[in-house]
Design a protein around this motif. Structure first.
Motif, mmCIF file in Angstrom:
data_model
loop_
_atom_site.group_PDB
_atom_site.id
_atom_site.type_symbol
_atom_site.label_atom_id
_atom_site.label_comp_id
_atom_site.label_asym_id
_atom_site.label_seq_id
_atom_site.Cartn_x
_atom_site.Cartn_y
_atom_site.Cartn_z
ATOM 1 N N HIS A 95 10.715 1.230 -1.245
ATOM 2 C CA HIS A 95 9.809 2.272 -1.750
ATOM 3 C C HIS A 95 9.482 2.040 -3.224
ATOM 4 O O HIS A 95 8.332 2.188 -3.641
ATOM 5 N N LEU A 98 6.975 -0.720 -3.535
ATOM 6 C CA LEU A 98 5.672 -0.271 -3.049
ATOM 7 C C LEU A 98 5.006 0.658 -4.060
ATOM 8 O O LEU A 98 3.792 0.581 -4.290
ATOM 9 N N ASN A 99 5.801 1.505 -4.694
ATOM 10 C CA ASN A 99 5.252 2.442 -5.673
ATOM 11 C C ASN A 99 4.788 1.763 -6.957
ATOM 12 O O ASN A 99 4.017 2.342 -7.709
ATOM 13 N N ASP A 101 2.942 -0.914 -7.086
ATOM 14 C CA ASP A 101 1.658 -1.569 -6.876
ATOM 15 C C ASP A 101 0.524 -0.563 -6.937
ATOM 16 O O ASP A 101 0.569 0.478 -6.277
ATOM 17 N N ARG A 104 -1.545 0.337 -3.165
ATOM 18 C CA ARG A 104 -0.483 0.607 -2.192
ATOM 19 C C ARG A 104 -0.899 0.218 -0.772
ATOM 20 O O ARG A 104 -0.118 -0.349 -0.022
#
Length: 144
Positions: A95, A98-99, A101, A104
């Motif tokens: 997570h 991912l956060n 970028d 997303r």
């Protein structure tokens, strides 16, 4: 190339560990212990000769990331149980990446595209059965 530089990684010291390696080692040592560990007790669990201050710094960083939860001991020291089990910590790291970028959707789409057939099937099963579905992989129950 100056003598001795052939073993040196580009832009770094020859003894420099890869980013995140110490944090990963500490996170692996915590659940393997019988209970919460103080920074002094983490050192032998790692099997290295790291300074106590280095271990304390790593634990402080892990606490800031929500990966460990410091708790006072009766003796006044601080023990550090992991905030989650190893799969939960892996999910937390996924997570976090991912956060980071800005795009997303594309990052998630590329992650999913790179999954193998077994992982895709596992993901379909978990999504279809819901978070408490209990999908299995390799004989293990998956709980989210």
């Amino acid at each position: 190339m100056p003598e001795g530089d052939e073993d040196r990684p580009a832009g770094g010291r020859p003894d420099r560990r890869p980013a995140g390696e110490l944090e990963a080692s500490v996170l692996a040592a915590l659940p393997a212990a019988d209970g919460p560990l103080t920074p002094i007790a983490v050192r032998p669990a790692l099997g290295t000769d790291l300074a106590r201050t280095t271990v304390t710094t790593i634990l402080t960083r892990l606490h800031a990331k929500g990966a460990v939860t410091p708790a006072p001991t009766p003796a006044g020291a601080t023990s550090t149980p992991p905030a989650q089990d190893p799969p939960g910590l892996t999910a937390r790291r996924m997570h976090a990446e991912l956060n980071k970028d800005a795009d997303r959707n594309t990052a998630l789409a590329r992650f999913l595209t790179d999954l193998g057939p077994q992982d895709r099937e596992l993901l379909r099963t978990v999504l279809a059965e819901g978070p408490d579905g209990g999908a299995t992989r390799d004989g293990r129950t998956i709980r989210t």
